[in-house]
Motif scaffolding. Structure first.
Motif, PDB file in Angstrom:
ATOM      1  N   HIS A 200      -7.334  -1.151   0.135  1.00 27.46           N
ATOM      2  CA  HIS A 200      -6.671   0.138   0.356  1.00 27.46           C
ATOM      3  C   HIS A 200      -5.186  -0.019   0.683  1.00 27.46           C
ATOM      4  CE1 HIS A 200      -7.593  -1.426   4.331  1.00 27.46           C
ATOM      5  NE2 HIS A 200      -6.710  -0.590   4.841  1.00 27.46           N
ATOM      6  N   ARG A 201      -4.738  -1.257   0.893  1.00 25.03           N
ATOM      7  CA  ARG A 201      -3.358  -1.488   1.337  1.00 25.03           C
ATOM      8  C   ARG A 201      -2.429  -1.649   0.135  1.00 25.03           C
ATOM      9  NH1 ARG A 201      -2.972  -6.057   5.747  1.00 25.03           N
ATOM     10  NH2 ARG A 201      -0.779  -5.583   5.281  1.00 25.03           N
ATOM     11  N   ASP A 202      -1.833  -0.569  -0.252  1.00 25.61           N
ATOM     12  CA  ASP A 202      -0.978  -0.552  -1.437  1.00 25.61           C
ATOM     13  C   ASP A 202       0.190  -1.528  -1.319  1.00 25.61           C
ATOM     14  OD1 ASP A 202      -0.514   0.897  -4.017  1.00 25.61           O
ATOM     15  OD2 ASP A 202       1.402   1.344  -3.055  1.00 25.61           O
ATOM     16  N   ASP A 203       0.668  -1.766  -0.101  1.00 27.80           N
ATOM     17  CA  ASP A 203       1.828  -2.639   0.096  1.00 27.80           C
ATOM     18  C   ASP A 203       1.540  -4.098  -0.253  1.00 27.80           C
ATOM     19  OD1 ASP A 203       0.141  -2.424   2.538  1.00 27.80           O
ATOM     20  OD2 ASP A 203       1.479  -3.992   3.287  1.00 27.80           O
ATOM     21  N   LEU A 204       0.275  -4.480  -0.282  1.00 28.93           N
ATOM     22  CA  LEU A 204      -0.063  -5.873  -0.568  1.00 28.93           C
ATOM     23  C   LEU A 204       0.019  -6.212  -2.049  1.00 28.93           C
ATOM     24  CD1 LEU A 204      -3.134  -6.599   1.753  1.00 28.93           C
ATOM     25  CD2 LEU A 204      -0.772  -7.364   2.042  1.00 28.93           C
ATOM     26  N   PHE A 205      -0.073  -5.211  -2.919  1.00 21.92           N
ATOM     27  CA  PHE A 205      -0.141  -5.452  -4.357  1.00 21.92           C
ATOM     28  C   PHE A 205       1.228  -5.283  -5.015  1.00 21.92           C
ATOM     29  CE2 PHE A 205      -4.393  -3.966  -3.127  1.00 21.92           C
ATOM     30  CZ  PHE A 205      -5.158  -5.038  -3.571  1.00 21.92           C
ATOM     31  N   VAL A 206       1.683  -6.358  -5.648  1.00 16.76           N
ATOM     32  CA  VAL A 206       2.948  -6.338  -6.383  1.00 16.76           C
ATOM     33  C   VAL A 206       2.722  -7.065  -7.703  1.00 16.76           C
ATOM     34  CG1 VAL A 206       4.375  -6.291  -4.293  1.00 16.76           C
ATOM     35  CG2 VAL A 206       3.750  -8.495  -5.316  1.00 16.76           C
ATOM     36  N   SER A 207       3.693  -7.013  -8.590  1.00 18.99           N
ATOM     37  CA  SER A 207       3.591  -7.796  -9.819  1.00 18.99           C
ATOM     38  C   SER A 207       3.868  -9.262  -9.509  1.00 18.99           C
ATOM     39  CB  SER A 207       4.600  -7.290 -10.851  1.00 18.99           C
ATOM     40  OG  SER A 207       5.923  -7.635 -10.450  1.00 18.99           O
ATOM     41  N   TRP A 208       3.466 -10.143 -10.430  1.00 17.80           N
ATOM     42  CA  TRP A 208       3.780 -11.554 -10.226  1.00 17.80           C
ATOM     43  C   TRP A 208       5.291 -11.770 -10.177  1.00 17.80           C
ATOM     44  CZ3 TRP A 208       3.157 -15.906  -8.168  1.00 17.80           C
ATOM     45  CH2 TRP A 208       3.890 -17.018  -8.583  1.00 17.80           C
ATOM     46  N   ASN A 209       6.049 -11.074 -11.012  1.00 16.50           N
ATOM     47  CA  ASN A 209       7.506 -11.244 -10.998  1.00 16.50           C
ATOM     48  C   ASN A 209       8.093 -10.879  -9.639  1.00 16.50           C
ATOM     49  OD1 ASN A 209       7.643 -12.156 -13.623  1.00 16.50           O
ATOM     50  ND2 ASN A 209       8.149 -10.166 -14.507  1.00 16.50           N
ATOM     51  N   GLU A 210       7.564  -9.830  -9.034  1.00 15.91           N
ATOM     52  CA  GLU A 210       8.041  -9.453  -7.702  1.00 15.91           C
ATOM     53  C   GLU A 210       7.671 -10.514  -6.670  1.00 15.91           C
ATOM     54  OE1 GLU A 210       7.998  -4.795  -7.012  1.00 15.91           O
ATOM     55  OE2 GLU A 210       6.176  -5.430  -8.049  1.00 15.91           O
ATOM     56  N   LEU A 211       6.451 -11.018  -6.756  1.00 18.52           N
ATOM     57  CA  LEU A 211       6.035 -12.046  -5.802  1.00 18.52           C
ATOM     58  C   LEU A 211       6.830 -13.334  -6.008  1.00 18.52           C
ATOM     59  CD1 LEU A 211       4.259 -13.079  -3.553  1.00 18.52           C
ATOM     60  CD2 LEU A 211       2.460 -13.532  -5.238  1.00 18.52           C
ATOM     61  N   PHE A 212       7.076 -13.680  -7.261  1.00 18.29           N
ATOM     62  CA  PHE A 212       7.864 -14.882  -7.553  1.00 18.29           C
ATOM     63  C   PHE A 212       9.245 -14.800  -6.898  1.00 18.29           C
ATOM     64  CE2 PHE A 212      10.889 -17.268 -10.163  1.00 18.29           C
ATOM     65  CZ  PHE A 212      10.287 -18.516 -10.205  1.00 18.29           C
ATOM     66  N   ALA A 213       9.843 -13.623  -6.917  1.00 24.48           N
ATOM     67  CA  ALA A 213      11.154 -13.436  -6.285  1.00 24.48           C
ATOM     68  C   ALA A 213      11.057 -13.454  -4.765  1.00 24.48           C
ATOM     69  CB  ALA A 213      11.776 -12.120  -6.755  1.00 24.48           C
ATOM     70  N   GLU A 214       9.929 -12.995  -4.240  1.00 23.49           N
ATOM     71  CA  GLU A 214       9.784 -12.875  -2.786  1.00 23.49           C
ATOM     72  C   GLU A 214       9.457 -14.201  -2.105  1.00 23.49           C
ATOM     73  OE1 GLU A 214       7.154 -10.354   0.512  1.00 23.49           O
ATOM     74  OE2 GLU A 214       6.678 -10.199  -1.623  1.00 23.49           O
TER      75      GLU A 214
END
Length: 226
Positions: A200-214
């Motif tokens: 249910h936690r929308d903030d946990l889900f990002v694209s791989w490209n976003e995670l790669f940058a983070e």
């Protein structure tokens, strides 16, 4: 920063939440995922974050949802990236599941699919190390299962995947800093596993490209904090 086109679409976000595996953590686990990098593949191709190709062109498969599960820490090192792949059938059913296990991967569905409820697969998380298995007994067969959460905590310092070479670097001083911190996180697994609710936690889900940058940003912040 990733552009708007690199972010998850509404449909990708819906699939990520709907098929997110149920993760069971040891009651004494000190570290939990901080982000899920999601990729939805609808044709054969390489995983963007794990050294393997994914075969989508199967009669029983319409898409694969890849979850690149990032933790700031494994009990033995800073940086930890695990994976789950959920194969979705043409009618929306779960056709198959695979999960990372110490650089390789295992089948995620038990015989009879007894660990599948609707679209959610239950997977156990190795205490401290975060390898995934539908059977928790597998973890205790690993050499070093007990030592890794005790005297071997922090043994590897800072590690990172090949895709981050040039973005991250380590040396003995960095590794020592990480070791000192993780020695303070030593624990004894209880053997009791509990479901961790996160779909249910929308903030946990990002694209791989976003995670790669983070990820490099998170690693540097952790090193500054230690």
């Amino acid at each position: 920063m990733p552009s708007a086109k690199d972010r998850l679409s509404g449909e990708e976000r819906r699939l990520a939440a709907a098929y997110a595996p149920g993760l069971l953590f040891d009651r004494n686990e000190p570290f939990y995922p901080v982000r899920f990098g999601v990729t939805v593949l609808r044709e054969d191709g390489a995983s963007p974050s794990f050294p393997r190709r994914l075969k989508v062109s199967r009669p029983d498969v319409a898409a694969v949802v890849e979850y690149a599960i990032y933790y700031d820490y494994d009990i033995q090192h800073l940086y930890d990236l695990e994976h789950v792949w959920v194969y979705i059938g043409s009618n929306g059913e779960v056709a198959d599941v695979e999960a990372s296990f110490h650089g390789k991967y295992l089948k995620g569905l038990l015989r009879g699919r007894t660990n599948l409820s609707n679209t959610r697969t239950s997977l156990y998380v190795q205490p401290g190390k975060h390898a995934l298995s539908p059977l928790p007994e597998v973890f205790e067969l690993l050499p070093g299962f007990a030592a890794c959460t005790q005297e071997a905590a922090g043994a590897d310092g800072l590690i990172y995947g090949d895709c981050f070479r040039g973005l991250l670097a380590s040396d003995e001083a960095t590794d020592q800093k990480v070791r000192r911190y993780l020695q303070t996180c030593r624990f004894t697994p209880s053997g009791v596993y509990r479901i961790w609710e996160y779909a249910h936690r929308d903030d946990l889900f990002v694209s791989w490209n976003e995670l790669f940058a983070e990820i490099p940003v998170r690693v540097r912040k952790e090193l500054e904090r230690l």
